[in-house]
Motif scaffolding. Sequence first.
Motif, short mmCIF file in Angstrom:
data_model
loop_
_atom_site.label_atom_id
_atom_site.label_comp_id
_atom_site.label_asym_id
_atom_site.label_seq_id
_atom_site.Cartn_x
_atom_site.Cartn_y
_atom_site.Cartn_z
N GLY A 49 0.83 -1.31 -0.22
CA GLY A 49 -0.17 0.06 -0.03
C GLY A 49 0.92 1.33 0.09
N LEU A 50 2.09 1.27 0.74
CA LEU A 50 2.71 2.40 1.03
C LEU A 50 3.44 2.87 -0.79
CD1 LEU A 50 4.70 1.91 4.19
CD2 LEU A 50 2.93 3.43 3.69
N GLU A 51 3.77 1.91 -1.30
CA GLU A 51 4.39 2.11 -2.44
C GLU A 51 3.41 2.62 -3.35
OE1 GLU A 51 7.39 1.95 -3.29
OE2 GLU A 51 7.96 1.49 -1.31
N LEU A 52 2.21 2.35 -3.35
CA LEU A 52 0.95 3.04 -4.09
C LEU A 52 0.94 4.71 -3.73
CD1 LEU A 52 -1.42 0.45 -4.66
CD2 LEU A 52 0.11 1.20 -6.46
N LEU A 53 0.96 4.88 -2.35
CA LEU A 53 0.75 6.09 -1.80
C LEU A 53 1.92 7.15 -2.09
CD1 LEU A 53 -1.17 5.27 1.53
CD2 LEU A 53 -2.01 6.08 -0.61
N ARG A 54 3.10 6.48 -2.00
CA ARG A 54 4.34 7.46 -2.18
C ARG A 54 4.23 8.65 -3.02
NH1 ARG A 54 9.42 6.22 -0.18
NH2 ARG A 54 8.97 4.00 -0.29
N PRO A 55 4.00 8.38 -4.40
CA PRO A 55 4.23 9.35 -5.41
C PRO A 55 2.98 10.58 -5.08
CG PRO A 55 3.10 7.28 -6.42
CD PRO A 55 3.81 6.86 -5.00
N HIS A 56 1.69 9.97 -4.53
CA HIS A 56 0.77 10.94 -4.25
C HIS A 56 0.99 11.96 -2.81
CE1 HIS A 56 -2.26 9.13 -7.06
NE2 HIS A 56 -1.36 7.94 -6.65
N LEU A 57 1.87 11.34 -1.96
CA LEU A 57 2.28 11.92 -1.02
C LEU A 57 3.23 13.09 -1.14
CD1 LEU A 57 2.26 9.31 1.76
CD2 LEU A 57 0.70 11.10 1.65
N GLU A 58 4.21 12.63 -2.07
CA GLU A 58 5.45 13.33 -2.71
C GLU A 58 4.75 14.45 -3.30
OE1 GLU A 58 8.90 10.24 -2.41
OE2 GLU A 58 8.02 10.91 -4.32
N ALA A 59 3.76 14.20 -4.18
CA ALA A 59 3.28 15.15 -5.24
C ALA A 59 2.45 16.39 -4.31
CB ALA A 59 2.31 14.51 -6.18
N GLY A 60 2.14 16.10 -3.13
CA GLY A 60 1.62 17.09 -2.51
C GLY A 60 2.42 18.19 -1.69
N GLN A 61 3.81 17.73 -1.77
CA GLN A 61 4.56 18.80 -1.33
C GLN A 61 5.07 19.97 -2.16
OE1 GLN A 61 8.14 16.21 -0.50
NE2 GLN A 61 7.55 15.98 1.52
#
Length: 214
Positions: free
Chosen positions: A72-84
């Motif tokens: 699950g974390l691998e799927l979320l990583r780009p979305h969390l990073e894009a929010g920065q």
Amino acid sequence: MADLERLARAVIEGEAATVKQLVEQALSEGLAADTILQEGLLKGLGVVGEKFGKQEMFLPEVMMSAKAMQAGLELLRPHLEAGQSGAGLRGKVVLGTVEGDIHDIGKNLVAMMLTANGFQVIDLGVNVKPEDFVLACQEHQPQFVGMSALLNTTMPAMARTITALEAAGLRNGGLQVMVGGAPVTPEFASRIGADIYADDALEAVRLLRKAVGW
């Protein structure tokens, strides 16, 4: 409709394929990555930790849960990073698992949690040599460097890394060192000269937020 309760159960039961499916579904429905992380993945992981502490779950089951969490974390990583964004960043952290240690689930969780809380994370991966921590800190000029170890035999690499950071003059500029991992204790952290000891990912986020006055 996104089912975060089911997602939490899938983490507890170590169902990596189900975790991946539910995270993808939640993202496709527009749910915020941070919400999926906090109310799905971390909620499940919290139960795993509690059950493990009570000896209601054992290491093979915990490892299955950890793998499901990682999916699950691998799927979320780009979305969390894009929010920065540069303006919204709370701080910068260089993070890695120390030399000789290839365990990264805890380190990845800390990275994900810090990212979700507005920190820029430079993740050096696993088996990171002291000189590579030094080079990364010289390049990226972070406020914090975080080190993880899961084995008693790799804990001394934390001390060697702190020595290398000091020899490079990096700590004179205010760089703070955070350590954590299953065998690491507050006493050990103090003995090797670490500034921050974090018992888990949530504690790591709380302490770094406090350190930057947030």
